[in-house]
Write an enzyme that holds these catalytic residues in place. Structure first.
Site, PDB file in Angstrom:
ATOM      1  N   GLU A  58      35.259  39.311  40.110  1.00  0.00           N
ATOM      2  CA  GLU A  58      36.106  40.415  40.557  1.00  0.00           C
ATOM      3  C   GLU A  58      35.343  41.730  40.655  1.00  0.00           C
ATOM      4  O   GLU A  58      34.521  42.062  39.808  1.00  0.00           O
ATOM      5  CB  GLU A  58      37.281  40.578  39.586  1.00  0.00           C
ATOM      6  CG  GLU A  58      38.325  41.582  40.028  1.00  0.00           C
ATOM      7  CD  GLU A  58      39.632  41.364  39.296  1.00  0.00           C
ATOM      8  OE1 GLU A  58      40.468  40.590  39.815  1.00  0.00           O
ATOM      9  OE2 GLU A  58      39.809  41.946  38.212  1.00  0.00           O
ATOM     10  N   LYS A  60      36.107  45.449  40.349  1.00  0.00           N
ATOM     11  CA  LYS A  60      37.158  46.323  39.813  1.00  0.00           C
ATOM     12  C   LYS A  60      36.505  47.561  39.205  1.00  0.00           C
ATOM     13  O   LYS A  60      35.758  47.472  38.240  1.00  0.00           O
ATOM     14  CB  LYS A  60      37.971  45.562  38.755  1.00  0.00           C
ATOM     15  CG  LYS A  60      39.029  46.423  38.081  1.00  0.00           C
ATOM     16  CD  LYS A  60      39.993  45.606  37.242  1.00  0.00           C
ATOM     17  CE  LYS A  60      39.363  45.003  36.031  1.00  0.00           C
ATOM     18  NZ  LYS A  60      40.370  44.376  35.135  1.00  0.00           N
ATOM     19  N   LYS A 120      43.494  41.369  45.384  1.00  0.00           N
ATOM     20  CA  LYS A 120      44.159  41.604  44.102  1.00  0.00           C
ATOM     21  C   LYS A 120      44.935  42.915  44.206  1.00  0.00           C
ATOM     22  O   LYS A 120      44.352  43.990  44.276  1.00  0.00           O
ATOM     23  CB  LYS A 120      43.103  41.681  42.991  1.00  0.00           C
ATOM     24  CG  LYS A 120      43.668  41.725  41.573  1.00  0.00           C
ATOM     25  CD  LYS A 120      43.979  40.344  41.069  1.00  0.00           C
ATOM     26  CE  LYS A 120      44.286  40.368  39.571  1.00  0.00           C
ATOM     27  NZ  LYS A 120      43.094  40.651  38.765  1.00  0.00           N
ATOM     28  N   GLU A 169      50.797  34.333  39.780  1.00  0.00           N
ATOM     29  CA  GLU A 169      50.371  34.729  38.444  1.00  0.00           C
ATOM     30  C   GLU A 169      51.554  34.751  37.473  1.00  0.00           C
ATOM     31  O   GLU A 169      52.574  35.375  37.744  1.00  0.00           O
ATOM     32  CB  GLU A 169      49.715  36.109  38.489  1.00  0.00           C
ATOM     33  CG  GLU A 169      49.261  36.618  37.125  1.00  0.00           C
ATOM     34  CD  GLU A 169      48.583  37.962  37.227  1.00  0.00           C
ATOM     35  OE1 GLU A 169      47.479  38.026  37.799  1.00  0.00           O
ATOM     36  OE2 GLU A 169      49.167  38.957  36.743  1.00  0.00           O
ATOM     37  N   ASN A 191      47.706  34.667  33.408  1.00  0.00           N
ATOM     38  CA  ASN A 191      47.080  35.922  32.999  1.00  0.00           C
ATOM     39  C   ASN A 191      47.126  36.046  31.483  1.00  0.00           C
ATOM     40  O   ASN A 191      48.209  36.084  30.889  1.00  0.00           O
ATOM     41  CB  ASN A 191      47.796  37.111  33.654  1.00  0.00           C
ATOM     42  CG  ASN A 191      46.981  38.391  33.586  1.00  0.00           C
ATOM     43  OD1 ASN A 191      46.052  38.507  32.790  1.00  0.00           O
ATOM     44  ND2 ASN A 191      47.329  39.346  34.420  1.00  0.00           N
ATOM     45  N   GLU A 221      43.024  33.796  33.971  1.00  0.00           N
ATOM     46  CA  GLU A 221      42.664  35.164  34.362  1.00  0.00           C
ATOM     47  C   GLU A 221      42.603  36.087  33.151  1.00  0.00           C
ATOM     48  O   GLU A 221      43.463  36.027  32.283  1.00  0.00           O
ATOM     49  CB  GLU A 221      43.704  35.729  35.333  1.00  0.00           C
ATOM     50  CG  GLU A 221      44.031  34.860  36.529  1.00  0.00           C
ATOM     51  CD  GLU A 221      45.201  35.434  37.311  1.00  0.00           C
ATOM     52  OE1 GLU A 221      45.486  36.642  37.177  1.00  0.00           O
ATOM     53  OE2 GLU A 221      45.842  34.678  38.053  1.00  0.00           O
ATOM     54  N   SER A 222      41.593  36.931  33.131  1.00  0.00           N
ATOM     55  CA  SER A 222      41.459  38.027  32.171  1.00  0.00           C
ATOM     56  C   SER A 222      41.072  37.540  30.771  1.00  0.00           C
ATOM     57  O   SER A 222      41.472  36.455  30.336  1.00  0.00           O
ATOM     58  CB  SER A 222      42.751  38.852  32.065  1.00  0.00           C
ATOM     59  OG  SER A 222      43.105  39.397  33.316  1.00  0.00           O
TER      60      SER A 222
END
Length: 278
Positions: A58, A60, A120, A169, A191, A221-222
């Protein structure tokens, strides 16, 4: 009156932003984009290819919880470096107010990369689906904490009619149960960050793994920062791993990505792809 959560503030701002963007760039204008003529790439396919790292790297610049993470990383060098390092796909933050991104970041990444790109953002309107297609995205994100089940169905079907894949998500079992539409969703992302208070817990992915039907590609994710966590998630059935801050905290995010790909290969006892860094 309670104080709005971070997510509530983002969504409220996004609705106003979309209304403004629709006035400035009507749907008829979006339909003239050359990207509408291109065949989108399949993130499902890239994540499932033999030997795929599974990494969705990603870009970001900042987040509401961390502030500025990497304000000056160049989109071209970083995203091209991600792909050359072995990432299976890219995720580009296009929200400006809270994440410091833009549609231009995505179109820049599209010009220099031939892997799938996830836009995103916080989708609240059909306009954003058309917009994603017009700026070169291959995949759109629909967030169950933001959208009603009927909205997910409508937006997901629209995205798929335009050739885009849909990443749904969720962050708990209730969201998964009420939001998963087989004809409107391709990938399910869990997430590990609670979008209401932005706390992290990797166990969120592990606890939901078995609840996701086999027909969907699972993406965690994350909160992923170590190769051993990815190995654990793979064992639970995940094929995609979205990492942003783990890479973007480095001055050269693409090199952090290459190092993780090499470590994953070593843990698997397989030869790692030779990174070609710019």
């Amino acid at each position: 009156m309670s104080t709005p959560t971070i997510l509530e503030r983002i969504v409220a701002h996004k609705r106003g932003e979309v209304a403004e963007r629709r006035e400035l760039r009507p749907l008829k204008f979006l339909e003239t984009s050359l990207y509408n003529q291109a065949q989108p790439l399949s993130l499902r396919h890239y994540l499932q290819r033999p030997g795929s790292s599974g990494l969705i790297a990603e870009f970001k610049r900042k987040s509401p919880s961390q502030g500025w993470i990497n304000r000056y990383a160049p989109v071209e060098r970083t995203t091209l470096g991600y792909m050359q390092a072995g990432a299976a796909g890219l995720s580009i933050l296009t929200d400006g107010e809270f994440f410091g991104g833009s549609n231009e970041d995505l179109t820049t990444a599209r010009r220099f990369n031939f892997c799938p790109i996830l836009r995103k953002d916080f989708v609240v309107d059909e306009y954003q689906i058309h917009e994603a297609r017009s700026v070169g995205a291959d995949v759109v994100l629909l967030i169950a904490a933001v959208l009603a089940p009927a909205e997910i169905l409508t937006l997901g079907r629209l995205a798929k009619s335009l050739g885009l894949e849909v990443l749904l998500e969720v962050h708990d079992g209730d969201e998964l149960a009420r939001s998963l539409h087989p004809d409107a969703v391709d990938l399910v992302g869990v997430n590990n960050r609670n979008l209401h208070d932005f706390t992290l817990n990797l166990d969120t992915s592990l606890s939901l793994a078995e609840a996701i039907p086999a027909g969907f590609v699972k993406v965690s994710e994350s909160g992923i920062s170590q190769a051993k966590s990815i190995v654990q998630l793979r064992g639970a059935g995940y094929q995609g791993f979205l990492l942003g801050e783990t890479f973007m905290r480095h001055s050269r995010p693409e090199r952090a990505c290459a190092a993780l790909v090499q470590e994953l290969a070593a843990l698997a006892g397989a030869p790692a792809p030779a990174p070609v860094l710019v």
